[in-house]
Design a protein around this motif. Structure first.
Motif, mmCIF file in Angstrom:
data_model
loop_
_atom_site.group_PDB
_atom_site.id
_atom_site.type_symbol
_atom_site.label_atom_id
_atom_site.label_comp_id
_atom_site.label_asym_id
_atom_site.label_seq_id
_atom_site.Cartn_x
_atom_site.Cartn_y
_atom_site.Cartn_z
ATOM 1 N N ASP A 200 -11.917 27.488 31.766
ATOM 2 C CA ASP A 200 -10.836 27.930 32.644
ATOM 3 C C ASP A 200 -9.559 27.194 32.234
ATOM 4 N N ASN A 201 -8.429 27.591 32.836
ATOM 5 C CA ASN A 201 -7.154 26.931 32.545
ATOM 6 C C ASN A 201 -6.261 26.983 33.780
ATOM 7 N N GLY A 202 -5.184 26.211 33.745
ATOM 8 C CA GLY A 202 -4.323 26.081 34.917
ATOM 9 C C GLY A 202 -3.075 26.930 34.885
ATOM 10 N N LEU A 203 -2.964 27.880 33.971
ATOM 11 C CA LEU A 203 -1.727 28.648 33.820
ATOM 12 C C LEU A 203 -1.354 29.397 35.094
ATOM 13 N N ARG A 204 -2.341 29.884 35.825
ATOM 14 C CA ARG A 204 -2.055 30.678 37.027
ATOM 15 C C ARG A 204 -1.436 29.842 38.146
ATOM 16 N N LEU A 205 -1.503 28.523 38.035
ATOM 17 C CA LEU A 205 -0.948 27.664 39.075
ATOM 18 C C LEU A 205 0.570 27.527 38.971
ATOM 19 N N LEU A 206 1.127 27.877 37.815
ATOM 20 C CA LEU A 206 2.560 27.660 37.586
ATOM 21 C C LEU A 206 3.435 28.374 38.602
ATOM 22 N N SER A 207 3.073 29.588 38.968
ATOM 23 C CA SER A 207 3.922 30.377 39.859
ATOM 24 C C SER A 207 3.899 29.859 41.293
ATOM 25 N N ARG A 208 2.924 29.023 41.626
ATOM 26 C CA ARG A 208 2.782 28.548 43.007
ATOM 27 C C ARG A 208 3.215 27.099 43.212
ATOM 28 N N TYR A 209 3.297 26.326 42.135
ATOM 29 C CA TYR A 209 3.541 24.890 42.292
ATOM 30 C C TYR A 209 4.664 24.437 41.355
ATOM 31 N N PRO A 210 5.864 24.233 41.912
ATOM 32 C CA PRO A 210 6.984 23.790 41.079
ATOM 33 C C PRO A 210 6.839 22.350 40.594
ATOM 34 N N ASN A 211 5.839 21.621 41.106
ATOM 35 C CA ASN A 211 5.606 20.245 40.658
ATOM 36 C C ASN A 211 4.575 20.178 39.533
ATOM 37 N N LEU A 212 4.292 21.310 38.899
ATOM 38 C CA LEU A 212 3.361 21.352 37.767
ATOM 39 C C LEU A 212 4.126 21.551 36.465
ATOM 40 N N LEU A 213 3.802 20.737 35.473
ATOM 41 C CA LEU A 213 4.275 20.923 34.106
ATOM 42 C C LEU A 213 3.052 20.975 33.211
ATOM 43 N N LEU A 214 2.868 22.079 32.525
ATOM 44 C CA LEU A 214 1.664 22.316 31.745
ATOM 45 C C LEU A 214 1.981 22.271 30.249
ATOM 46 N N LEU A 215 1.179 21.538 29.493
ATOM 47 C CA LEU A 215 1.383 21.396 28.054
ATOM 48 C C LEU A 215 0.285 22.121 27.281
ATOM 49 N N ARG A 216 0.695 22.781 26.196
ATOM 50 C CA ARG A 216 -0.245 23.430 25.275
ATOM 51 C C ARG A 216 0.148 23.062 23.841
ATOM 52 N N THR A 217 -0.788 23.216 22.914
ATOM 53 C CA THR A 217 -0.515 22.961 21.504
ATOM 54 C C THR A 217 -1.266 23.973 20.652
ATOM 55 N N LEU A 218 -0.753 24.225 19.456
ATOM 56 C CA LEU A 218 -1.462 25.074 18.493
ATOM 57 C C LEU A 218 -2.265 24.233 17.501
ATOM 58 N N SER A 219 -2.332 22.930 17.720
ATOM 59 C CA SER A 219 -2.986 22.041 16.754
ATOM 60 C C SER A 219 -4.503 22.176 16.766
ATOM 61 N N LYS A 220 -5.110 22.259 17.940
ATOM 62 C CA LYS A 220 -6.562 22.127 18.052
ATOM 63 C C LYS A 220 -7.281 23.446 17.849
ATOM 64 N N SER A 221 -6.986 24.423 18.680
ATOM 65 C CA SER A 221 -7.746 25.670 18.624
ATOM 66 C C SER A 221 -7.171 26.674 17.639
ATOM 67 N N TYR A 222 -5.957 26.431 17.132
ATOM 68 C CA TYR A 222 -5.343 27.379 16.200
ATOM 69 C C TYR A 222 -5.085 26.775 14.824
ATOM 70 N N ALA A 223 -5.733 25.641 14.541
ATOM 71 C CA ALA A 223 -5.776 25.076 13.178
ATOM 72 C C ALA A 223 -4.392 24.844 12.580
ATOM 73 N N ALA A 224 -3.439 24.395 13.407
ATOM 74 C CA ALA A 224 -2.070 24.199 12.928
ATOM 75 C C ALA A 224 -1.585 22.774 13.191
ATOM 76 N N ALA A 225 -2.490 21.800 13.128
ATOM 77 C CA ALA A 225 -2.127 20.418 13.450
ATOM 78 C C ALA A 225 -1.016 19.896 12.548
ATOM 79 N N GLY A 226 -1.033 20.272 11.286
ATOM 80 C CA GLY A 226 -0.031 19.774 10.351
ATOM 81 C C GLY A 226 1.309 20.464 10.450
ATOM 82 N N ILE A 227 1.391 21.542 11.209
ATOM 83 C CA ILE A 227 2.641 22.303 11.322
ATOM 84 C C ILE A 227 3.420 21.898 12.566
ATOM 85 N N ARG A 228 2.739 21.353 13.573
ATOM 86 C CA ARG A 228 3.364 20.755 14.743
ATOM 87 C C ARG A 228 4.098 21.769 15.621
ATOM 88 N N VAL A 229 3.337 22.477 16.424
ATOM 89 C CA VAL A 229 3.902 23.427 17.380
ATOM 90 C C VAL A 229 3.243 23.196 18.738
#
Length: 372
Positions: A200-229
């Motif tokens: 599961d993930n917390g993306l759906r909480l963004l619209s309800r809670y202005p005190n949430l800041l959610l971070l994502r990266t393409l390094s782990k699941s999208y094999a782009a660790a060396g490209i830094r996104v």
């Protein structure tokens, strides 16, 4: 420069910088014949269609990258179903984490993090003259909400949660995180670097809670660790201020192109993710048979408590002699553990072979042999 001049220069450093030792040159990169399972990279090459976007971007290498990462932010907004002013793009999510520390912390402040957690947060807090409060959790798959709302953590400027957690791989139910958001008026930073391997993930909480800041990266699941996104998602009043303190041209043209292409072709990574989950279970089962104790993982790595008799550092060194690199994390109170990234089947077979050889040598009362 004379010693007197050097000492004068060093004395002008900020108090936080003076607390840091000068880094040595560091170790050389491991040879190609080593199996590298110590930094949670995804081992697979970029899909051809994504690779082509990187090659095409090189034709624009003489131009500065797009200001404010607008096209990349727009692609992320469309992919994740939010407005563009809810998105910030970064040179990996680690850059964004550093921005949050700079924006929220002043000397004497504090930030709360579940322990064990990502140890780099200690340095980020120290550089701001702030204190990192590491909150232990007796039940690693549930959230100690009361401990985060009262006691020493009640005055923390923000609460940092990694879900799944690094270095344990454990996953907290999203309902627990929502209860924390509802009960607290402080910022909650939810780092979902490994979420594509979780249920599961917390993306759906963004619209309800202005005190949430959610971070994502393409390094782990999208094999782009060396490209830094990386990306941050949150309320425009927060995201806009973070963008305003970001370094000019913080990303490069290749990162922009690859990030946009990955977001447009996420479906081609499904087999990659299935492989990681399958190998994670296979390796966990095999390690259990060798006497290791495994923490249930929802990430692309396993935290393994080593068999009695030797600690994690010993096992890390023994595996390195077999040309297999794993992580040892003593700063997190995990002296008797190693963390093993999930790689290709061939890499995991090599790791299991080395671990089996070492285990067999110990049972026979012999020192593990050097690799052939």
């Amino acid at each position: 420069m004379s010693d007197a001049k050097l000492q004068n220069v060093l004395s002008s450093l900020s108090q936080a910088a003076r607390q840091l030792d000068a880094l040595p040159s560091g170790r050389p990169a491991p040879a190609a014949n080593y199996v590298k399972l110590n930094t949670n990279e995804n081992p697979f090459p970029l899909p051809t269609i994504v690779w082509q976007s990187a090659i095409a971007a090189l034709e624009r290498q003489y131009l500065y990258p797009e200001d404010d990462n607008i096209s990349l932010r727009e692609a992320a907004a469309n992919t994740y179903g939010v407005a563009i002013d809810h998105v910030i793009a970064g040179n990996g999510s680690s850059e964004l984490l550093g921005l949050i520390y700079r924006a929220f912390l002043a000397p004497g402040d504090s930030v709360a993090m579940l322990s064990p957690g990502f140890s780099f947060n200690r340095k980020l807090a120290m550089l701001q003259g702030a204190q990192l409060l590491e909150i232990g959790c007796n039940e690693p798959q549930s959230l100690p909400i009361d401990q985060l709302l009262v006691g020493p953590a009640k005055d923390a400027k923000f609460i940092l949660l990694a879900n799944p957690n690094n270095p344990t791989g454990t996953f907290i139910p999203i309902a627990d995180i929502e209860r924390l958001l509802a009960q607290s008026d402080r910022l909650v930073v939810l780092d979902e670097a490994y979420v594509d391997f979780a249920p599961d993930n917390g993306l759906r909480l963004l619209s309800r809670y202005p005190n949430l800041l959610l971070l994502r990266t393409l390094s782990k699941s999208y094999a782009a660790a060396g490209i830094r996104v990386g990306f941050g998602f949150g309320h425009p009043q927060l995201i806009g201020r973070l963008r305003n303190i970001q370094n000019v041209f913080n990303m490069n043209v290749i990162g922009h192109a690859v990030g946009i292409s990955i977001l447009a072709h996420r479906a081609v990574y499904e087999e990659n993710h299935m492989h990681i989950r399958h190998e994670r279970q296979r390796v966990a089962t095999a390690l259990s048979q060798l006497g290791f104790s495994l923490t249930p993982s929802h990430a692309n790595f396993l935290l393994a408590r080593v068999p009695a008799g030797h600690d994690g550092r010993w096992w890390q060194a023994a595996l390195e002699r077999q040309r297999v690199l794993v992580a040892f994390l003593p700063d997190n109170g995990l002296e008797n553990c190693i963390r093993v990234s999930i790689g290709t089947k061939a890499q995991m077979d090599a790791f299991l072979g080395a671990a089996s050889d070492i285990s067999g040598s110990l049972k026979r009362g012999r020192s593990p042999v050097e690799p052939r």
